[in-house]
Design an enzyme around this catalytic site. Sequence first.
Site, short mmCIF file in Angstrom:
data_model
loop_
_atom_site.label_atom_id
_atom_site.label_comp_id
_atom_site.label_asym_id
_atom_site.label_seq_id
_atom_site.Cartn_x
_atom_site.Cartn_y
_atom_site.Cartn_z
N CYS A 182 90.94 75.65 -84.23
CA CYS A 182 90.78 75.96 -83.03
C CYS A 182 92.32 75.69 -82.62
O CYS A 182 93.14 76.54 -82.67
CB CYS A 182 89.81 74.97 -82.53
SG CYS A 182 89.39 75.61 -80.85
N HIS B 185 85.08 76.00 -85.70
CA HIS B 185 85.03 74.65 -86.05
C HIS B 185 83.92 74.49 -87.47
O HIS B 185 82.89 74.44 -87.37
CB HIS B 185 84.21 73.61 -84.87
CG HIS B 185 85.26 73.69 -83.98
ND1 HIS B 185 86.12 72.46 -83.87
CD2 HIS B 185 85.32 74.09 -82.70
CE1 HIS B 185 86.64 72.51 -82.62
NE2 HIS B 185 86.40 73.66 -81.92
N GLU C 132 83.62 71.76 -89.06
CA GLU C 132 83.16 70.54 -89.22
C GLU C 132 81.69 70.36 -88.55
O GLU C 132 80.95 69.28 -89.20
CB GLU C 132 84.21 69.43 -88.67
CG GLU C 132 84.14 69.36 -87.23
CD GLU C 132 85.39 70.63 -86.49
OE1 GLU C 132 85.93 70.32 -85.38
OE2 GLU C 132 85.68 71.39 -87.30
#
Length: 508
Positions: free
Chosen positions: A78, A166, A168
């Site tokens: 990002c 993202h 994660e």
Amino acid sequence: MSQQILILDFGSQYTQLIARRVRELNVYCEIHPFNKIPTITPDIKGIILSGSPCSVRDQGSPDVDIKQFGNLPVLGVCYGAQLIAHKSGGQVLPSHAREYGRAKLTTVDHHNELLKEIAIDGQVWMSHADTIASVPDTFEIIAATPSVKVAAYKVKGTQVYGIQFHPEVTHTIQGKELLRNFVVHICKCAQDWTPDQFVEATVADLTKKLGNDKVVMALSGGVDSTVAAILVHKAIGKNLHCIFVDNGLLRKDEFAQVLDSYKHMGLNIKGVDAKDKFYTALKDLTDPEDKRKAIGKTFIDVFDEESHLIQDVKWLGQGTIYPDIIESVSVKGPSVTIKSHHNVGGLPAKMKLKVVEPLNTLFKDEVRVVGKTLGIDPAILGRHPFPGPGLGIRILGDITADKVRILQEVDSIFIGGLREHGLYDKVWQAGAMLLPVQSVGVMGDERTYERVVSLRAVTSTDGMTADWAHLPYEFLANVSSDIINKVKGVNRVVYDISSKPPATIEWE
């Protein structure tokens, strides 16, 4: 030292999640602020740049020069991806509409090692107000979504990558696979960071560091202090002196139960009944911060007094875990104080002891896994987190021995009910709050004007965010009835349905 990934934090709320996902691959990693980069040692095999609430177009926005990492693989996530593109001559502009939420990958370069086995039409999670509008000719675009034409890129001839989504968060369905591609296949990290390896290395390190020195340690009955104590005990045996203080704010019968469980583990432990000292210090205090500080100061005084009864102590053992470390060294300095932390920070200065923290590289769930490896009783490892100030911050308003008694009885019925109905292990944390209000009720033919208690149960993975637990109505009805019928002084029970954020888990 294990091979590791270095994560540079630009202030994203998701940075700790990146670390957790990397560690789930059995690869060690550390988070450091972007402006406090450690020495790049040979064990560091790759760098991940986190997201950020900032814009690369803002003056004074977080910055880092990736050239200092030489040929190490770099993954920008990002903001990290936008930063690399921006500094390389690409164009980062405000998004036409804030790109937040689920998106689908419409093109994926499966020849690229980062995206091997990542599905076209796979779901990813976007969270950015800027977008990479164009990249220089030295970049190749390797993934896109319908609204984001540069969803992922690689810098040609290097191992530098950027992704605008993202990986994660769980909403990115194949996020773990993407991180595995980067960490294992691109960075060539051996997946050898295991609980067994951690225990072996930590005990060896403690043995070398502590030698024949004595260590004093406060135990609470919780997971962190218990696992830390067992690790130190494995290294130095009876030279570890443990102290368990009854501050008068524990759960019902907890003092005796915890002492008994520790003695069964072979720990050298002393129980100290200091209830009256804490009640005196708390007399007439109603402000939550004042109560926390009074509890903390009294604990320091009691613990210091007890420690001086042990000859030649040189070390203070603490169960500090990794989030405590990260949050105290944030990108822009310590964050705003929401409430004083229950770890008592004044001890080392007062006692002039060196500090040993065997768990300061682990997350909470990792501490539990290490505890399991050490053979610690599952009842302790599965114990809900309990605040350091104990019932002192679950009794709103001033503290009295009678209020503690009431709340202990209520809490015992609630927690006992959760265990009895197989619900205890399904919630992250549960407890009861005694409210500073009274309500009208009817018992038999008599009017009552008694206290209100609120039950609180939440689900979470790490306590940083939490949802209220959807406990069965029938269970809540039975618990409410038991509390009102059995606890003298309570005539009304309510259930807290607030999530974190905006509400904290504890009320104070």
